[in-house]
Design a protein around this motif. Sequence first.
Motif, PDB file in Angstrom:
ATOM      1  N   LEU A  86       0.817  -1.209  -0.058  1.00 30.22           N
ATOM      2  CA  LEU A  86      -0.217   0.182   0.003  1.00 30.22           C
ATOM      3  C   LEU A  86       0.932   1.146   0.065  1.00 30.22           C
ATOM      4  O   LEU A  86       2.037   1.151   0.665  1.00 30.22           O
ATOM      5  CB  LEU A  86      -0.859   0.088   1.230  1.00 30.22           C
ATOM      6  CG  LEU A  86      -1.771  -1.247   1.364  1.00 30.22           C
ATOM      7  CD1 LEU A  86      -2.711  -1.085   2.440  1.00 30.22           C
ATOM      8  CD2 LEU A  86      -2.778  -1.320   0.187  1.00 30.22           C
ATOM      9  N   VAL A  87       0.469   2.086  -0.769  1.00 29.44           N
ATOM     10  CA  VAL A  87       1.216   3.545  -0.727  1.00 29.44           C
ATOM     11  C   VAL A  87       0.842   4.468   0.322  1.00 29.44           C
ATOM     12  O   VAL A  87       1.801   4.915   1.119  1.00 29.44           O
ATOM     13  CB  VAL A  87       0.853   4.002  -2.199  1.00 29.44           C
ATOM     14  CG1 VAL A  87       1.612   5.635  -2.289  1.00 29.44           C
ATOM     15  CG2 VAL A  87       1.126   3.434  -3.077  1.00 29.44           C
ATOM     16  N   PRO A  98      -0.754  -0.196  -9.199  1.00 26.12           N
ATOM     17  CA  PRO A  98      -0.328  -1.128  -9.854  1.00 26.12           C
ATOM     18  C   PRO A  98       0.401  -0.763 -11.075  1.00 26.12           C
ATOM     19  O   PRO A  98       1.343  -1.444 -11.519  1.00 26.12           O
ATOM     20  CB  PRO A  98      -1.752  -1.815 -10.632  1.00 26.12           C
ATOM     21  CG  PRO A  98      -2.747  -0.682 -10.105  1.00 26.12           C
ATOM     22  CD  PRO A  98      -2.197   0.182  -8.996  1.00 26.12           C
ATOM     23  N   ASP A  99       0.401   0.485 -11.492  1.00 29.85           N
ATOM     24  CA  ASP A  99       1.337   1.169 -12.522  1.00 29.85           C
ATOM     25  C   ASP A  99       1.258   2.540 -12.248  1.00 29.85           C
ATOM     26  O   ASP A  99       0.428   3.204 -11.315  1.00 29.85           O
ATOM     27  CB  ASP A  99       0.620   0.760 -13.890  1.00 29.85           C
ATOM     28  CG  ASP A  99      -0.443   1.060 -14.116  1.00 29.85           C
ATOM     29  OD1 ASP A  99      -1.311   2.182 -14.207  1.00 29.85           O
ATOM     30  OD2 ASP A  99      -1.363   0.152 -14.461  1.00 29.85           O
ATOM     31  N   ILE A 103      -4.631   4.211  -9.587  1.00 31.75           N
ATOM     32  CA  ILE A 103      -4.645   3.315  -8.498  1.00 31.75           C
ATOM     33  C   ILE A 103      -5.629   2.515  -8.052  1.00 31.75           C
ATOM     34  O   ILE A 103      -6.371   2.433  -8.891  1.00 31.75           O
ATOM     35  CB  ILE A 103      -4.515   4.704  -7.358  1.00 31.75           C
ATOM     36  CG1 ILE A 103      -6.123   5.271  -7.334  1.00 31.75           C
ATOM     37  CG2 ILE A 103      -3.555   5.863  -7.806  1.00 31.75           C
ATOM     38  CD1 ILE A 103      -6.539   6.337  -6.284  1.00 31.75           C
ATOM     39  N   ARG A 104      -5.330   1.603  -7.347  1.00 33.54           N
ATOM     40  CA  ARG A 104      -6.332   0.776  -6.713  1.00 33.54           C
ATOM     41  C   ARG A 104      -6.724   1.039  -5.479  1.00 33.54           C
ATOM     42  O   ARG A 104      -5.971   0.994  -4.371  1.00 33.54           O
ATOM     43  CB  ARG A 104      -5.789  -0.774  -6.939  1.00 33.54           C
ATOM     44  CG  ARG A 104      -6.801  -1.953  -6.727  1.00 33.54           C
ATOM     45  CD  ARG A 104      -6.247  -3.331  -6.992  1.00 33.54           C
ATOM     46  NE  ARG A 104      -6.116  -3.332  -8.365  1.00 33.54           N
ATOM     47  CZ  ARG A 104      -7.389  -3.529  -9.232  1.00 33.54           C
ATOM     48  NH1 ARG A 104      -8.410  -3.705  -8.590  1.00 33.54           N
ATOM     49  NH2 ARG A 104      -7.400  -3.960 -10.624  1.00 33.54           N
ATOM     50  N   PRO A 142       0.693  12.575  -9.736  1.00 30.28           N
ATOM     51  CA  PRO A 142       0.266  13.344 -10.915  1.00 30.28           C
ATOM     52  C   PRO A 142       0.067  12.601 -12.159  1.00 30.28           C
ATOM     53  O   PRO A 142      -0.777  13.147 -12.990  1.00 30.28           O
ATOM     54  CB  PRO A 142       1.320  14.463 -11.048  1.00 30.28           C
ATOM     55  CG  PRO A 142       2.609  13.715 -10.313  1.00 30.28           C
ATOM     56  CD  PRO A 142       2.160  12.670  -9.224  1.00 30.28           C
ATOM     57  N   GLU A 143       0.531  11.428 -12.292  1.00 26.62           N
ATOM     58  CA  GLU A 143       0.433  10.718 -13.596  1.00 26.62           C
ATOM     59  C   GLU A 143      -0.814   9.808 -13.590  1.00 26.62           C
ATOM     60  O   GLU A 143      -1.070   9.540 -14.618  1.00 26.62           O
ATOM     61  CB  GLU A 143       1.617  10.088 -14.067  1.00 26.62           C
ATOM     62  CG  GLU A 143       2.915  10.772 -14.235  1.00 26.62           C
ATOM     63  CD  GLU A 143       4.002   9.707 -14.570  1.00 26.62           C
ATOM     64  OE1 GLU A 143       3.848   8.844 -14.974  1.00 26.62           O
ATOM     65  OE2 GLU A 143       5.095  10.508 -14.491  1.00 26.62           O
ATOM     66  N   ALA A 144      -1.611   9.816 -12.360  1.00 26.09           N
ATOM     67  CA  ALA A 144      -2.532   8.838 -12.444  1.00 26.09           C
ATOM     68  C   ALA A 144      -3.889   9.273 -13.047  1.00 26.09           C
ATOM     69  O   ALA A 144      -4.179  10.512 -12.995  1.00 26.09           O
ATOM     70  CB  ALA A 144      -2.994   8.447 -10.695  1.00 26.09           C
ATOM     71  N   GLU A 145      -4.309   8.352 -13.907  1.00 25.57           N
ATOM     72  CA  GLU A 145      -5.809   8.713 -14.744  1.00 25.57           C
ATOM     73  C   GLU A 145      -6.906   8.096 -14.376  1.00 25.57           C
ATOM     74  O   GLU A 145      -8.023   8.366 -14.883  1.00 25.57           O
ATOM     75  CB  GLU A 145      -5.327   8.510 -16.350  1.00 25.57           C
ATOM     76  CG  GLU A 145      -3.919   9.453 -16.672  1.00 25.57           C
ATOM     77  CD  GLU A 145      -3.578   9.278 -18.140  1.00 25.57           C
ATOM     78  OE1 GLU A 145      -4.331   8.170 -18.680  1.00 25.57           O
ATOM     79  OE2 GLU A 145      -2.738   9.956 -18.598  1.00 25.57           O
TER      80      GLU A 145
END
Length: 241
Positions: A86-87, A98-99, A103-104, A142-145
């Motif tokens: 977990l982050v 996961p990438d 985010i999950r 910031p890259e999470a879409e």
Amino acid sequence: MRYGKEFFDLQLRFARVVAALAAIPLEQALLDYTNLYVRFGLGRAFDQDHPTWRRYIQGLSQTTHASDWTYSFYLAHAQAGRETPLVATFGCFSYATPDSQSIRLHFQNTDTATVSPLSIDRLPMRLSELRALFDHVRRYEPEAESVLGTSWLYNLRAYQRLFPEAYIASATVADNRFRNMSLWGQFLDRNGGLKVGFTEDFLRRLSKTTTVRELASCFPLQALAVSAPITQFHTFYDSAM
């Protein structure tokens, strides 16, 4: 949370039925159709040759008390590893990555209140936790879409109301989740014991199952997979303030 012995007994019982219906060794049924491998802190490789898994299987083959052996093995190994890296965690909610572009979400009841963590009384607290989580994501990811989730909880209206409509509307049944808490978690109460109603329903269905294809339908609730653009969440929680 430490899970009760009955939770492992339930999975052993299911695995025995699977082994009989599929004509496979109990060892394979335990690996492919229960959450034991993960509960023993072994990660998600599901390697039948993992030394710790081999010790469990060897001990199982040498005992006439499979229930006691399984639970004692769990107690000895439960802290060996984390189920999911977990982050960050915010109350009952946490997330993993996961990438870099998604985010999950994960949920665990850490609420100390005597009422359900999903009750209407606790709704403001849950929304506050999710708002804080997505504020953190906006700043540090910031890259999470996109946002992903898989759980039996998405069947519940009390859980659905915590998320954007588009996220809930995307729900599809996640097949072959026999190894995961996203399916098995529905049987657990807040103390790690079994929910009587869910368990009795499951065992009733299991007793009538005659083919491998029917196994998934033994579970009262299916694991649902959901996803939506992260912008939906920022808008939703900003407006919920």
